[in-house]
Every structure is written in C-alpha cells, then in structure tokens.
Design an enzyme around this catalytic site. Structure first.
Site, PDB file in Angstrom:
ATOM      1  N   LYS A  29       1.212  -1.281   0.276  1.00  0.00           N
ATOM      2  CA  LYS A  29      -0.389  -0.141  -0.335  1.00  0.00           C
ATOM      3  C   LYS A  29       1.034   1.535  -0.104  1.00  0.00           C
ATOM      4  CE  LYS A  29      -3.337   0.251   2.786  1.00  0.00           C
ATOM      5  NZ  LYS A  29      -4.974   0.403   2.006  1.00  0.00           N
ATOM      6  N   ARG A  99      -3.595   3.009   8.545  1.00  0.00           N
ATOM      7  CA  ARG A  99      -3.577   1.667   7.868  1.00  0.00           C
ATOM      8  C   ARG A  99      -2.626   0.594   8.533  1.00  0.00           C
ATOM      9  NH1 ARG A  99      -7.313   4.489   4.269  1.00  0.00           N
ATOM     10  NH2 ARG A  99      -9.592   4.042   4.676  1.00  0.00           N
ATOM     11  N   GLY A 108      -8.077  -8.026   5.436  1.00  0.00           N
ATOM     12  CA  GLY A 108      -8.485  -7.464   6.603  1.00  0.00           C
ATOM     13  C   GLY A 108      -7.761  -8.571   8.595  1.00  0.00           C
ATOM     14  N   MET A 110      -5.058  -7.438  10.007  1.00  0.00           N
ATOM     15  CA  MET A 110      -4.538  -5.993  10.809  1.00  0.00           C
ATOM     16  C   MET A 110      -5.194  -4.882  11.000  1.00  0.00           C
ATOM     17  SD  MET A 110      -0.939  -6.986   9.717  1.00  0.00           S
ATOM     18  CE  MET A 110      -0.482  -6.284   8.449  1.00  0.00           C
ATOM     19  N   ARG A 343      -3.407  -1.723  -6.647  1.00  0.00           N
ATOM     20  CA  ARG A 343      -2.761  -2.403  -6.336  1.00  0.00           C
ATOM     21  C   ARG A 343      -3.045  -3.402  -7.962  1.00  0.00           C
ATOM     22  NH1 ARG A 343      -5.339  -5.395  -1.004  1.00  0.00           N
ATOM     23  NH2 ARG A 343      -7.886  -4.908  -1.927  1.00  0.00           N
ATOM     24  N   HIS A 459      -4.819 -45.547  -9.579  1.00  0.00           N
ATOM     25  CA  HIS A 459      -4.833 -45.913 -10.826  1.00  0.00           C
ATOM     26  C   HIS A 459      -6.018 -44.969 -11.264  1.00  0.00           C
ATOM     27  CE1 HIS A 459      -7.979 -48.203 -13.828  1.00  0.00           C
ATOM     28  NE2 HIS A 459      -7.156 -48.997 -14.032  1.00  0.00           N
ATOM     29  N   SER A 769      13.251 -42.533 -21.975  1.00  0.00           N
ATOM     30  CA  SER A 769      11.506 -41.928 -21.821  1.00  0.00           C
ATOM     31  C   SER A 769      11.844 -42.110 -20.434  1.00  0.00           C
ATOM     32  CB  SER A 769      10.735 -41.925 -22.967  1.00  0.00           C
ATOM     33  OG  SER A 769       8.879 -41.470 -22.108  1.00  0.00           O
ATOM     34  N   CYS A 836       7.372 -39.083 -19.376  1.00  0.00           N
ATOM     35  CA  CYS A 836       5.914 -39.476 -19.595  1.00  0.00           C
ATOM     36  C   CYS A 836       5.220 -39.855 -18.574  1.00  0.00           C
ATOM     37  CB  CYS A 836       6.191 -40.498 -20.598  1.00  0.00           C
ATOM     38  SG  CYS A 836       7.254 -42.227 -19.820  1.00  0.00           S
ATOM     39  N   TYR A 856      11.776 -33.734 -24.901  1.00  0.00           N
ATOM     40  CA  TYR A 856      10.036 -33.164 -24.497  1.00  0.00           C
ATOM     41  C   TYR A 856       9.391 -33.838 -23.751  1.00  0.00           C
ATOM     42  CZ  TYR A 856       9.268 -38.192 -25.816  1.00  0.00           C
ATOM     43  OH  TYR A 856       9.775 -39.561 -25.280  1.00  0.00           O
TER      44      TYR A 856
HETATM   45  C1  PEP Z   1       5.752 -44.262 -15.481  1.00  0.00           C
HETATM   46  O1  PEP Z   1       5.395 -45.530 -15.029  1.00  0.00           O
HETATM   47  O2  PEP Z   1       5.778 -42.788 -14.859  1.00  0.00           O
HETATM   48  C2  PEP Z   1       4.847 -44.303 -16.305  1.00  0.00           C
HETATM   49  C3  PEP Z   1       4.872 -43.860 -17.342  1.00  0.00           C
HETATM   50  O3  PEP Z   1       4.413 -45.979 -16.737  1.00  0.00           O
HETATM   51  P1  PEP Z   1       2.771 -46.685 -15.653  1.00  0.00           P
HETATM   52  O4  PEP Z   1       1.897 -45.203 -15.224  1.00  0.00           O
HETATM   53  O5  PEP Z   1       1.756 -46.792 -16.872  1.00  0.00           O
HETATM   54  O6  PEP Z   1       3.118 -47.569 -14.945  1.00  0.00           O
END
Ligand code: PEP
Ligand code: MG
Length: 880
Positions: A29, A99, A108, A110, A343, A459, A769, A836, A856
């Site tokens: 402020k 203030r 709110g 203080m 602000r 899952h 990966s 992944c 990636y």
């Molecule tokens: C992992 O283990 O990161 C993966 C992508 O395989 P899953 O989740 O199918 O085991």
C-alpha cells in the site's frame, strides 16, 4: 540521515520519498501510494513508517525507538503544511487515517483507525469546516469506538450496545438517522465506556492518539489470526508491516461525496472497462461491509460524469505505468476525487488470458510478459468445466484433488451400475474403495470418480487425468458399503439417489448439484499458445491410447504421442475375453492362438493412433502391467469366464493363484513379461509393423517408435531388442515391403538401476523416456497406490513440500534423471530423452526437464496447453 536508518517516507505535493519498487520496505500500500503521488494522481498526502521499524518495535517489546519521535514530528509538520491544517486545531484540524500495509496483502488481518486527531475541541473545527456538525460528531464517536476497540482492546460489543440503546431511545433504525443531540449523548456514553474499561480518559492529545495507534498496528502483526494467515500463505514472520498515516478525506460528507472500489478491467471476463461499485455518502469501509447495496460504475457516470471521466483517465495512467490491471480504492469528497489505493487486481483464468493478450495488442506489455504472467491454474480454469464460483457449497469430505474439473451426479457403486444408469440418461459418480482395470467402463461413463484410498498416481487418478475427468482419491472419511449401496461420511449415510458434487481442483466433496460453467477455447487462447511455441525449446507430446485422445491432444498442440499404454486397449469386453484366454493358456500353442485373435484389434488401434498423429512420432509401449490385473476377481465373473472358455472354474482359480504376487508392482511386469512370454511381444510388434506398413501404403507419414518398459539391466535390452528387430524384419518380408522402415526401439527409465547404468542402456536403446511414476515409486520406496495413507500427514507436517507423485522430487529422482541423460548421451550422442510420467504435465517438473536438457515432455491431452506454457516460461526464465 543515512538511507538505512530512515524510518519514515513522506508522500505529498512537494516531496515523495518512496517509490513503487520499495514494496518490502514500505509495504504494498505504502509503495503504491508513493508511486501514485509521483504520477501526479490526486492522493491525499501522508507518510509511511517502514516495515523495518515494525520489527524494531516488536523486538523492543512494543517500545517506540527513540529517534522515531523526532522523525514523526518532522513528518507531521510537513503534512500540516501540505494540507494547510493543524493537528488538534479547533479551527482547522488535520485528521489522519492509520492503516497497516505489509509487502504481501493480508486482507482484514490487521488494524485500521480513521478520523484520528479529533478531540473535544477539534470536533467543532471539523463541524465548521464541513458545515455539518452532525457529520463531525459522528466522525468523533467512530474514532472513540475504533480507538477503544483496536488500540485499547475494549470489546466493541460495549460500544454497539450503547449505540443500539440510543437508536431505540430515539426510535430510529439507522445510525445515519441519529441527530446531533443524540450523537453528543452517544459520545458521552462512549467516553464513559472507554474510562470504565481502560481506567483512563479518551486521549485528547492527537500526538498520543497517533503514537498509540502506530504501536497497535505494529503489534497487530503478531496477533494469532495474522500469524495463522501467514502460516497458511507461507509469508515470512520476518517481514513486518508498514504503517500508513494519511490525511483524511471523507466520502460521507453529504450527497456529493462517495467511496468506491474498482478494477481497471473486468476481473471475471477480462473485458476492458472499469468494473466496480460505489456508495454515495459513505466511507470506504461501508462499501465492503455491505451495509447498503452499492451502485455500479455506469451509475457513477450518471451521478457525476466528470468524476467518471477522471477515473477513466486514471485507469489509463495506472495501466500504462504498472502494465497490468489494477484494483483501486477511491473517495469523492464534495465532488473531488481522491485515490486511496492501487494494487495488481486478482482475476479469473478467463480474465487473465484475455487481459494478457489484449494488453499485448494494445502495446502495453510484450508477448514474453504475457506468457510469464499466466499460470497453470489460469489455463486449468479455461480447459475444464468448473463450478460457478457464486454457488454455495456444503462440503462433506475432502480428499486428494487427483484430477481437476468438476462434476455432479448420483452415487453409483460398481462399474456395471454406472454404465447401466448412465445409459438411462442419469448423471452418476462412481464411488469405489479404489478402482482397478475392471472399472474402466464405469469410469468412462461416470461424470466423476471418488475413491476412499489411492494417491495422485493411483489407477483412478492416472486414468481420470488422461480423460480430463474429475477425480478425487484418498477420501479417508469415506466408508463404503458396496453390498448395501451406501457410503457413510461422519455418521451420515448416502445412497444411490443422493447427489454429490466433486471439485477436482480442491478435493472437496459436497452434497447436492452445483451449477457448472463450461470450458471455452477462445481466439485469445490460441493466440497465446502460438506465442508460447515461439519461445519454448522443449517438445510437448501427449499420453494417449485411443485415436480420440490423440486427436484431442493434437488439437491442443501435442507434437506426437510420448506414451501409448497398450494395456488400456485390452479392457474392451470382447478383447478382455481373448486376453484372459491367453493368460489362462498353459502352453505356448494355446497362448499363440489367443494372441492371434488379439492381433487384428491391436493393428486397428495402432492404425488409428498413427493416422491421428500422421507425420508425428508415436511411442508405443509394450505390455507393462502384471497379468493378474486382467483376470476376474468376482465369483460370478469367474463362473462366466469358465463357461465361455469351456474350462473348469478350478482351473481358472488355480491359474489366478499361480499368478498371485505379494508385491505385483515389483513382480512380473514390464520387460519381464516380454522375456517370460516373448509371444506377447511378437504379437504387439507384428501389429505395430503391419499397421505402419498399411498406413505408409496409403501415402501417410506415420512414425512409430517401440518402447520397452521397466528395464534395469542392459542385458534385458540386449535380449529383447533383437527379438523386436527380427519381428520387424519378418513382417516386412511377409508384407513384401521393401522400403526402409525406421522404427526406433527405446526404453523407459523407471528403475533406478537403469538410470545409474544409463551409458550401457543407451548402447541398445535408441531413446529414453523417463517413467517418473515408477521411478519415483522405486527411488523413494513409496508405493504409488498406498502412499495416500501417509502422504497427507507428510505434507501437513512439512516433511515433504509437495506430493512427489505430482511434482518431481528434483533433488533425489531428479539427480537420477540428470545422470541418466548425461551418461546416456555420452554413449549415444543423439539420444532423444523425454518424460512420460505424470510429472510431464506439472509446471515445476517441466522447468526441471528444461534445465536438464530433455527433448520433450509428454502428458495427458488436457494438460498439453499447460505444458506448452510451462515450457515457454522455463525457456524465458533461463534466458534471463
Ligand atoms: C511411469 O511409470 O511413469 C509410467 C509412465 O508408466 P505407468 O504409469 O504406466 O507405470
Ligand atoms: Mg511405469
């Protein structure tokens, strides 16, 4: 005075000590009041006592440091001169507000004191100045009340009782209806209350009022509620608050006065217009307190066109200066506009996007700034349905927000029930202790998924995120009685006709249906995404197992598939039959017979996937989960399976028990399956190659890659890769395909040993990966499916900062990734490396992936835009 010992920073017509960049020292402020004054905006003069002084005072048990008195005197003199008024003067009194104002906003938390400087004499001065004695008396009684409550800890209840008494006596409903005589009487009563509870008279010396108020603001930094707020919002206790002392302006000086708050753009939809409300003849506090219903900005333009125009031009000045949307407070005193605060304005995801893109178009900010300003949460709001923020919520339980989005529906207790009821047009929520592959149909048909156990990569969570379906896992309060089709939460029972709502962003479970707001991909969204692509160096792919998911991912900008989990293709009712036949077969011949039935399905799946991603890489993973996941557990299912396969129930039970593993996640899964049952690998690779050749013959440019999961030894790859290559050659020959077929064969890095021996792994693997779900599980020794039972305790007790299955443990797991990338590329120069696991869609993890030089990230289709944004932000941060 040296810079570091300066405690007070003045802002006024002739002198401004502070500036906007001094947020830490002057609080948000104070810094902005100084900055607005520098900009020439109509800010009532005043001064800010810095946060350093607050810490000094608190360290000295509340005692005001010696030098502060002199500095305070000097600044009061400056202020008196600037305003042409004197503190405590009976003709021309200076009144101030006091203030608090920390570096981070603590709404709110203080204290605030208004009208400071009034006493028995100066109140008459104010009466003459304002030509309104009633107003002056009202201001005085408010000061006694606020000062008594805030500074001297007199319970405000005593003052309220006196006020109610007078209103009754005068037979009026509203404070504003009290006449002068009544207010005089009230002031006397307030003074008595003050003396009764503080054993002293209400201080008549403004200097004393001021010093006590300053000390009180400093002390309010340490009240339990302020401490708790900082704890929740991770704000350091060591910052302290500043105190802003500012000459008063009055929005309650009759019908030409008003107070208001406004945003320089609409914070809900981002449109470029002043958006706010104001109250005629009211102080700022009244607007927020909801005493009367405020009016809109449009009404302000009707009420006083000139003020409206001034506000519009101030909006322009502020936005041009701060390069962002502002949240302002203003007061109009007898037709004159004053600015009391500015602000950065909080905004919805929709507004954040629109404002960022518009501001680039208006030349207010650069594209890079627009990219840096948006957050994953902003995009999340744009991509998924969410609940109407105005709707009321009755929360009955909380769990892990495993997959964002929002859903309402009636409770259903099995996959079959969900399918049946949703086919009949009902909106249902699947409730399970935890889900398994058998629940896939129900999960797909349900509006949302609720489980009692499981974590962020259970899952249910993984599958739901892949579909952009709302899911809450690990709701410990949930007791499920599947047989009686009821859930019990806190002793209340809910059945199949009860509607619940799930908020996948917060993990809240609520009773009743809540109105939804649907996602909308606007033109601005596409524009921003294009900008991110210009800056990012990380590729973004998606995890997809069906052509529909692949297409969705591609629409959202995915540059290929980073992971196709082929096991998801076997859960269709027809296929699971052949799969089970294959698993139950006790010799190679019968197994091959069952696999032969599966091959055409797989080929069709792969053709669909490859075509959806035509021209882009598609990484197909060979079968990964333990085989028992495909077998029935339910008694009735076993009976039916035996009947349809023409085998005895005993045989099925025997095979199920043979396949039973105590710790299946560390059992026969991943590449171990292909080593034990090479015929499965053979079927899958054949299907991939046949699909590829079929597509290539249709002039497409498909680019499959074959990925072997869960390897830990180079020798595993040394054994399996030749099988893959032989199979490719065999299919090529059989299909008389003579062109070269470039199908790289790589591996997932999911076992710590694979990362540690990456140089050897890369001699075989053409790409890596990182499967960070398993890599996290195995490095931390936390079961993905069971961590829910202790993770919330870990997070609550600060043992871990974040769920390591959601945000990569860059210190531990990250070290393995860093090592594997380095060692892998040493032995294979152009080794492509991606991720992944679920972390591929988490912004912090994406920053890490950028830093270690991955090529990636791959994530659920719905998170692709978030990944593109995070990748661009990572690149821009690095450039800085
Ligand atoms: C992992 O283990 O990161 C993966 C992508 O395989 P899953 O989740 O199918 O085991
Ligand atoms: Mg895995």
């Amino acid at each position: 005075m040296s810079k570091s010992s300066k405690r007070i920073f003045y802002f006024g017509h002739k002198r401004v000590d502070g500036r906007g960049t001094m947020r830490e020292l002057l609080g948000g402020k104070g810094a902005n009041l100084a900055e607005m004054t520098r900009l020439g905006l109509p800010v009532p003069p005043g001064f800010t006592i810095c946060t350093r002084t607050c810490l000094e005072v608190l360290e000295n048990n509340g005692a005001i440091p010696a030098g502060l008195h002199d500095e305070l005197d000097k600044n009061i003199q400056r202020l008196q001169k600037d305003c042409g008024r004197m503190f405590g003067d009976e003709k021309n009194p200076l009144l101030v507000s006091v203030r608090s104002g920390a570096a981070n906003s603590m709404p709110g938390m203080m204290d605030t004191i208004l009208n400071l400087g009034l006493n028995d004499r100066s109140v008459e001065g104010l009466a003459r100045l304002s030509k309104d004695r009633r107003f002056a008396l009202d201001a005085y009684r408010r000061l006694i009340q606020m000062y008594g409550d805030v500074v001297m800890s007199v319970d405000h209840h005593h003052f309220e009782q006196a006020l109610d008494g007078i209103k009754k006596q005068q037979q009026v409903e509203n404070d504003a209806e009290l006449n002068e005589a009544a207010l005089e009487q009230l002031i006397q009563q307030y003074k008595i209350i003050f003396k009764q509870h503080t054993k002293q008279d209400f201080p008549q010396r403004p200097q004393e009022q001021l010093e006590m108020s300053i000390a009180s603001v400093f002390n309010s930094w340490n009240t339990p509620r302020a401490r708790r707020y900082r704890e929740i919002h991770a704000i350091s206790d060591q910052l302290g608050t500043a105190v802003n002392i500012q000459s008063m302006v009055f929005g309650n000086l009759g019908e030409t006065s008003a107070s208001g708050v406004a945003f320089t753009r609409n914070p809900a939809d981002g449109s470029n217009q002043l958006y706010g409300e104001f109250l005629i003849n009211a102080q700022g506090e009244d607007v927020v307190a909801g005493i009367r219903t405020p009016q809109t900005m449009r009404a302000l333009s009707d009420w006083n066109r000139d003020i409206y125009k001034q506000l519009k031009s101030i909006k322009k000045i502020l936005e041009a200066h701060y390069h962002d949307m502002q949240d302002i407070e203003f007061t109009i005193e007898q037709g004159r506009l004053y600015m009391l605060q500015t602000r950065t304005g909080k905004r919805s995801g929709h507004a954040a996007l629109k404002i960022a893109v518009q501001m680039v178009k208006e030349g207010l900010i650069k594209k890079k700034t627009a990219i840096m300003r948006l957050t994953a949460e902003d995009l999340n709001q744009l991509l998924l349905p969410s609940f109407d923020p105005a709707a009321t919520r009755t929360v009955i339980a909380r769990g892990l927000p495993a997959s964002p989005g929002a859903a309402s529906g009636k409770l259903a207790f099995s996959s079959e029930e969900v399918v049946e009821r949703s086919n009949n047009g009902e909106a249902v929520i699947l409730v399970r202790h935890e889900t398994s592959a058998d629940d896939i149909d129900g999960m797909h048909a349900a509006r949302g998924i609720l489980t009692a156990t499981g974590g962020a990569t259970s899952h249910a969570a993984v599958v739901a995120r892949g579909w952009g379906k709302c899911c809450i896992t690990g709701v410990a309060a949930l007791q499920i009685d599947t047989a009686r089709r009821r859930v019990i939460i806190d002793d209340i029972s809910y059945g199949p006709d009860d509607v619940v709502s799930l908020d996948g962003n917060t993990g809240e479970v609520m009773t009743g249906a809540i109105a939804l707001i649907n996602p909308e991909l606007s033109g601005d969204f596409a524009t921003l995404m294009k900008w991110t692509d210009r800056y990012r160096t990380l590729g973004v792919r998606c995890n997809a197992d069906t052509p529909a998911d692949a297409e969705r991912g591609r629409q959202l900008g995915a540059e290929g598939i980073g992971l196709c989990r082929t096991e998801h293709m076997f859960f269709d009712p027809q296929r699971i039959q052949s799969m089970r036949e294959m698993i139950l077969a006790d010799d190679l011949e019968s197994r091959q017979k069952a696999l032969k039935k599966l091959l055409p399905y797989q080929r069709r799946d792969f053709e669909g996937l490859l075509m959806a991603m035509d021209g882009l890489p598609v990484t197909i993973r060979l079968l990964d989960p333990p085989l028992h996941e495909f077998l029935p557990t339910d008694k009735q299912d076993i009976v039916e399976l035996a009947k349809s396969l023409g085998v005895s129930q005993t045989l099925i039970r025997q095979r199920i028990s043979e396949l039973h593993e105590s710790n299946p996640m560390l059992g026969n899964r991943g590449c171990r399956l292909s080593i034990c049952y090479p015929e499965i690998l053979h079927m899958q690779v054949s299907a991939i190659v046949e699909a590829t050749i079929n597509c290539l013959r249709k002039q497409s440019q498909v680019k499959p890659q074959i990925m072997i999961p869960l390897t830990g030894f180079a020798s595993e790859l040394g054994y399996l890769k030749p099988l893959v290559l032989d199979c490719i050659a065999e299919v090529k020959k059989r299909k008389r395909f003579s062109d070269t077929l470039d199908i790289p064969v790589g591996t997932m890095i999911e076992v710590p040993r694979a990362a540690l021996t990456a140089a050897e792994m890369a001699e075989h693997a053409e790409f890596f990966s990182f499967g960070t779900n398993d890599l996290t599980q195995m490095t931390l020794g936390f079961s993905r499916d069971d961590a829910g039972s202790f993770l919330s305790t870990y997070l609550h007790r600060n043992i871990l900062p974040r769920d390591p299955f959601q945000s990569l443990d860059s210190v531990g797991v990250g070290q393995l990734i860093r090592l594997a990338v380095k060692q892998g590329r040493k032995s294979r120069k152009n080794l492509s490396c991606g991720i992944c696991g679920e972390h591929g869609g988490d912004p912090d993890s994406i920053h890490f992936c950028h830093q270690v030089g991955l090529d990636y990230v791959s994530c659920s289709p719905f998170r692709v835009p978030i990944a593109r944004l995070a990748a661009a932000q990572a690149a821009l941060v690095k450039k800085k």
